[in-house]
Design a protein around this motif. Structure first.
Motif, PDB file in Angstrom:
ATOM      1  N   SER A 198      -5.886  -2.385  23.051  1.00  0.00           N
ATOM      2  CA  SER A 198      -4.693  -1.829  23.673  1.00  0.00           C
ATOM      3  C   SER A 198      -3.459  -2.067  22.802  1.00  0.00           C
ATOM      4  CB  SER A 198      -4.505  -2.454  25.058  1.00  0.00           C
ATOM      5  OG  SER A 198      -3.312  -2.017  25.644  1.00  0.00           O
ATOM      6  N   PHE A 199      -3.346  -3.258  22.255  1.00  0.00           N
ATOM      7  CA  PHE A 199      -2.212  -3.590  21.396  1.00  0.00           C
ATOM      8  C   PHE A 199      -2.218  -2.730  20.136  1.00  0.00           C
ATOM      9  CE2 PHE A 199      -0.044  -7.086  18.767  1.00  0.00           C
ATOM     10  CZ  PHE A 199       1.221  -6.664  19.138  1.00  0.00           C
ATOM     11  N   ILE A 200      -3.397  -2.539  19.551  1.00  0.00           N
ATOM     12  CA  ILE A 200      -3.524  -1.691  18.364  1.00  0.00           C
ATOM     13  C   ILE A 200      -3.080  -0.269  18.694  1.00  0.00           C
ATOM     14  CG2 ILE A 200      -5.231  -0.587  16.839  1.00  0.00           C
ATOM     15  CD1 ILE A 200      -6.716  -3.352  16.888  1.00  0.00           C
ATOM     16  N   LYS A 201      -3.510   0.235  19.824  1.00  0.00           N
ATOM     17  CA  LYS A 201      -3.117   1.583  20.236  1.00  0.00           C
ATOM     18  C   LYS A 201      -1.601   1.678  20.395  1.00  0.00           C
ATOM     19  CE  LYS A 201      -3.935   5.057  23.853  1.00  0.00           C
ATOM     20  NZ  LYS A 201      -2.630   5.619  23.659  1.00  0.00           N
ATOM     21  N   LYS A 202      -0.994   0.661  20.990  1.00  0.00           N
ATOM     22  CA  LYS A 202       0.457   0.640  21.183  1.00  0.00           C
ATOM     23  C   LYS A 202       1.189   0.677  19.850  1.00  0.00           C
ATOM     24  CE  LYS A 202       4.072  -2.261  23.169  1.00  0.00           C
ATOM     25  NZ  LYS A 202       4.354  -3.514  23.867  1.00  0.00           N
TER      26      LYS A 202
ATOM     27  N   ASP B 295       0.696  -3.154   7.949  1.00  0.00           N
ATOM     28  CA  ASP B 295       0.064  -4.453   7.677  1.00  0.00           C
ATOM     29  C   ASP B 295      -0.366  -5.134   8.971  1.00  0.00           C
ATOM     30  OD1 ASP B 295       0.204  -4.379   4.903  1.00  0.00           O
ATOM     31  OD2 ASP B 295       2.153  -5.369   4.844  1.00  0.00           O
ATOM     32  N   LEU B 296       0.484  -5.073   9.996  1.00  0.00           N
ATOM     33  CA  LEU B 296       0.134  -5.656  11.293  1.00  0.00           C
ATOM     34  C   LEU B 296      -1.160  -5.043  11.811  1.00  0.00           C
ATOM     35  CD1 LEU B 296       0.603  -7.356  13.833  1.00  0.00           C
ATOM     36  CD2 LEU B 296       2.185  -5.580  14.636  1.00  0.00           C
ATOM     37  N   LEU B 297      -1.267  -3.719  11.742  1.00  0.00           N
ATOM     38  CA  LEU B 297      -2.482  -3.041  12.205  1.00  0.00           C
ATOM     39  C   LEU B 297      -3.709  -3.493  11.425  1.00  0.00           C
ATOM     40  CD1 LEU B 297      -1.169   0.576  12.819  1.00  0.00           C
ATOM     41  CD2 LEU B 297      -2.147  -0.968  14.534  1.00  0.00           C
ATOM     42  N   ARG B 298      -3.549  -3.660  10.127  1.00  0.00           N
ATOM     43  CA  ARG B 298      -4.671  -4.102   9.300  1.00  0.00           C
ATOM     44  C   ARG B 298      -5.172  -5.464   9.771  1.00  0.00           C
ATOM     45  NH1 ARG B 298      -5.197  -6.747   4.263  1.00  0.00           N
ATOM     46  NH2 ARG B 298      -2.959  -6.836   3.978  1.00  0.00           N
ATOM     47  N   PHE B 299      -4.257  -6.388  10.026  1.00  0.00           N
ATOM     48  CA  PHE B 299      -4.658  -7.727  10.463  1.00  0.00           C
ATOM     49  C   PHE B 299      -5.183  -7.730  11.897  1.00  0.00           C
ATOM     50  CE2 PHE B 299      -2.354  -8.902   6.680  1.00  0.00           C
ATOM     51  CZ  PHE B 299      -3.159  -9.911   6.172  1.00  0.00           C
ATOM     52  N   LEU B 300      -4.642  -6.888  12.752  1.00  0.00           N
ATOM     53  CA  LEU B 300      -5.182  -6.779  14.111  1.00  0.00           C
ATOM     54  C   LEU B 300      -6.612  -6.252  14.075  1.00  0.00           C
ATOM     55  CD1 LEU B 300      -2.096  -5.379  16.076  1.00  0.00           C
ATOM     56  CD2 LEU B 300      -3.005  -7.718  16.124  1.00  0.00           C
ATOM     57  N   ASN B 301      -6.879  -5.315  13.175  1.00  0.00           N
ATOM     58  CA  ASN B 301      -8.244  -4.800  13.041  1.00  0.00           C
ATOM     59  C   ASN B 301      -9.190  -5.851  12.478  1.00  0.00           C
ATOM     60  OD1 ASN B 301      -8.410  -2.040  14.052  1.00  0.00           O
ATOM     61  ND2 ASN B 301      -6.804  -1.627  12.567  1.00  0.00           N
ATOM     62  N   ILE B 302      -8.697  -6.696  11.599  1.00  0.00           N
ATOM     63  CA  ILE B 302      -9.519  -7.813  11.113  1.00  0.00           C
ATOM     64  C   ILE B 302      -9.845  -8.749  12.277  1.00  0.00           C
ATOM     65  CG2 ILE B 302      -9.520  -9.882   9.648  1.00  0.00           C
ATOM     66  CD1 ILE B 302      -7.821  -8.208   7.632  1.00  0.00           C
TER      67      ILE B 302
ATOM     68  N   ASP C 274       0.761   4.130  18.306  1.00  0.00           N
ATOM     69  CA  ASP C 274       1.583   5.123  18.991  1.00  0.00           C
ATOM     70  C   ASP C 274       3.043   5.050  18.557  1.00  0.00           C
ATOM     71  OD1 ASP C 274      -0.632   6.080  20.312  1.00  0.00           O
ATOM     72  OD2 ASP C 274      -0.146   5.124  22.241  1.00  0.00           O
ATOM     73  N   ARG C 275       3.537   3.854  18.332  1.00  0.00           N
ATOM     74  CA  ARG C 275       4.951   3.738  17.957  1.00  0.00           C
ATOM     75  C   ARG C 275       5.195   4.073  16.485  1.00  0.00           C
ATOM     76  NH1 ARG C 275       6.268  -2.700  17.951  1.00  0.00           N
ATOM     77  NH2 ARG C 275       5.709  -3.065  15.798  1.00  0.00           N
ATOM     78  N   THR C 276       4.128   4.109  15.700  1.00  0.00           N
ATOM     79  CA  THR C 276       4.291   4.451  14.281  1.00  0.00           C
ATOM     80  C   THR C 276       4.097   5.930  14.011  1.00  0.00           C
ATOM     81  OG1 THR C 276       1.976   3.932  13.778  1.00  0.00           O
ATOM     82  CG2 THR C 276       3.591   2.152  13.517  1.00  0.00           C
ATOM     83  N   ARG C 277       3.625   6.664  14.996  1.00  0.00           N
ATOM     84  CA  ARG C 277       3.428   8.105  14.815  1.00  0.00           C
ATOM     85  C   ARG C 277       4.777   8.819  14.902  1.00  0.00           C
ATOM     86  NH1 ARG C 277      -1.553   7.512  18.203  1.00  0.00           N
ATOM     87  NH2 ARG C 277      -3.210   7.465  16.667  1.00  0.00           N
TER      88      ARG C 277
ATOM     89  N   ALA D 185      -1.520 -13.737  14.050  1.00  0.00           N
ATOM     90  CA  ALA D 185      -0.319 -14.418  13.555  1.00  0.00           C
ATOM     91  C   ALA D 185       0.051 -13.931  12.160  1.00  0.00           C
ATOM     92  CB  ALA D 185      -0.550 -15.928  13.542  1.00  0.00           C
ATOM     93  N   GLU D 186      -0.936 -13.809  11.282  1.00  0.00           N
ATOM     94  CA  GLU D 186      -0.642 -13.360   9.920  1.00  0.00           C
ATOM     95  C   GLU D 186      -0.074 -11.942   9.914  1.00  0.00           C
ATOM     96  OE1 GLU D 186      -2.452 -13.197   5.422  1.00  0.00           O
ATOM     97  OE2 GLU D 186      -3.664 -14.074   7.023  1.00  0.00           O
ATOM     98  N   GLY D 187      -0.614 -11.085  10.765  1.00  0.00           N
ATOM     99  CA  GLY D 187      -0.095  -9.721  10.857  1.00  0.00           C
ATOM    100  C   GLY D 187       1.366  -9.683  11.273  1.00  0.00           C
ATOM    101  N   PHE D 188       1.743 -10.595  12.151  1.00  0.00           N
ATOM    102  CA  PHE D 188       3.138 -10.667  12.588  1.00  0.00           C
ATOM    103  C   PHE D 188       4.054 -11.127  11.472  1.00  0.00           C
ATOM    104  CE2 PHE D 188       1.835  -9.807  16.786  1.00  0.00           C
ATOM    105  CZ  PHE D 188       2.974  -9.458  17.487  1.00  0.00           C
TER     106      PHE D 188
END
Length: 121
Positions: free
Chosen positions: A110-114, A61-68, A117-120, A51-54
């Protein structure tokens, strides 16, 4: 991107937190501020960080929070294993929680990968 409440991995992780709370109700009272608290806090951290990443401004930032969230999930899995080993959790309850946590894990990865992929370029 849509609201975090619409994301399936957030919904599944909320369900996991609920199951964790129910499973830890039977832990010994002396563990209230020990293992019980640790497991609950790490489980709560999973959907909270999604939620915080969103709420952040960027995919970085979203990726950072998803990794947390992934780290908190692994922490919770470890603590559940300990609870099983010291007979606070029955084998069946552990297996159910662990399988649910593995589903959330796969979804998060899977979500992190998605997002990556969209940020590359």
């Amino acid at each position: 991107m849509s609201h975090f409440r619409k994301i399936l991995v957030w919904q599944k992780s909320i369900s996991l937190v609920t199951k964790v709370y129910k499973a830890t109700r039977t832990f010994p009272k002396e563990e209230t501020f020990g293992l019980t608290s640790q497991i609950r806090r790490s489980s709560i951290s999973i959907p909270s960080n999604i939620a915080e990443g969103f709420g952040r401004e960027s995919d970085k930032d979203l990726l950072r929070f998803l990794n947390i969230s992934v780290g908190s999930l692994f922490e919770m899995q470890t603590q559940l294993e300990i609870a099983k080993n010291i007979s606070y959790l029955k084998e069946e309850d552990f297996n159910n929680l662990y399988e649910d946590s593995r589903e959330v894990e796969r979804m998060l990865v899977s979500f992190i990968k998605k997002i990556k992929d969209r940020t590359r370029p």
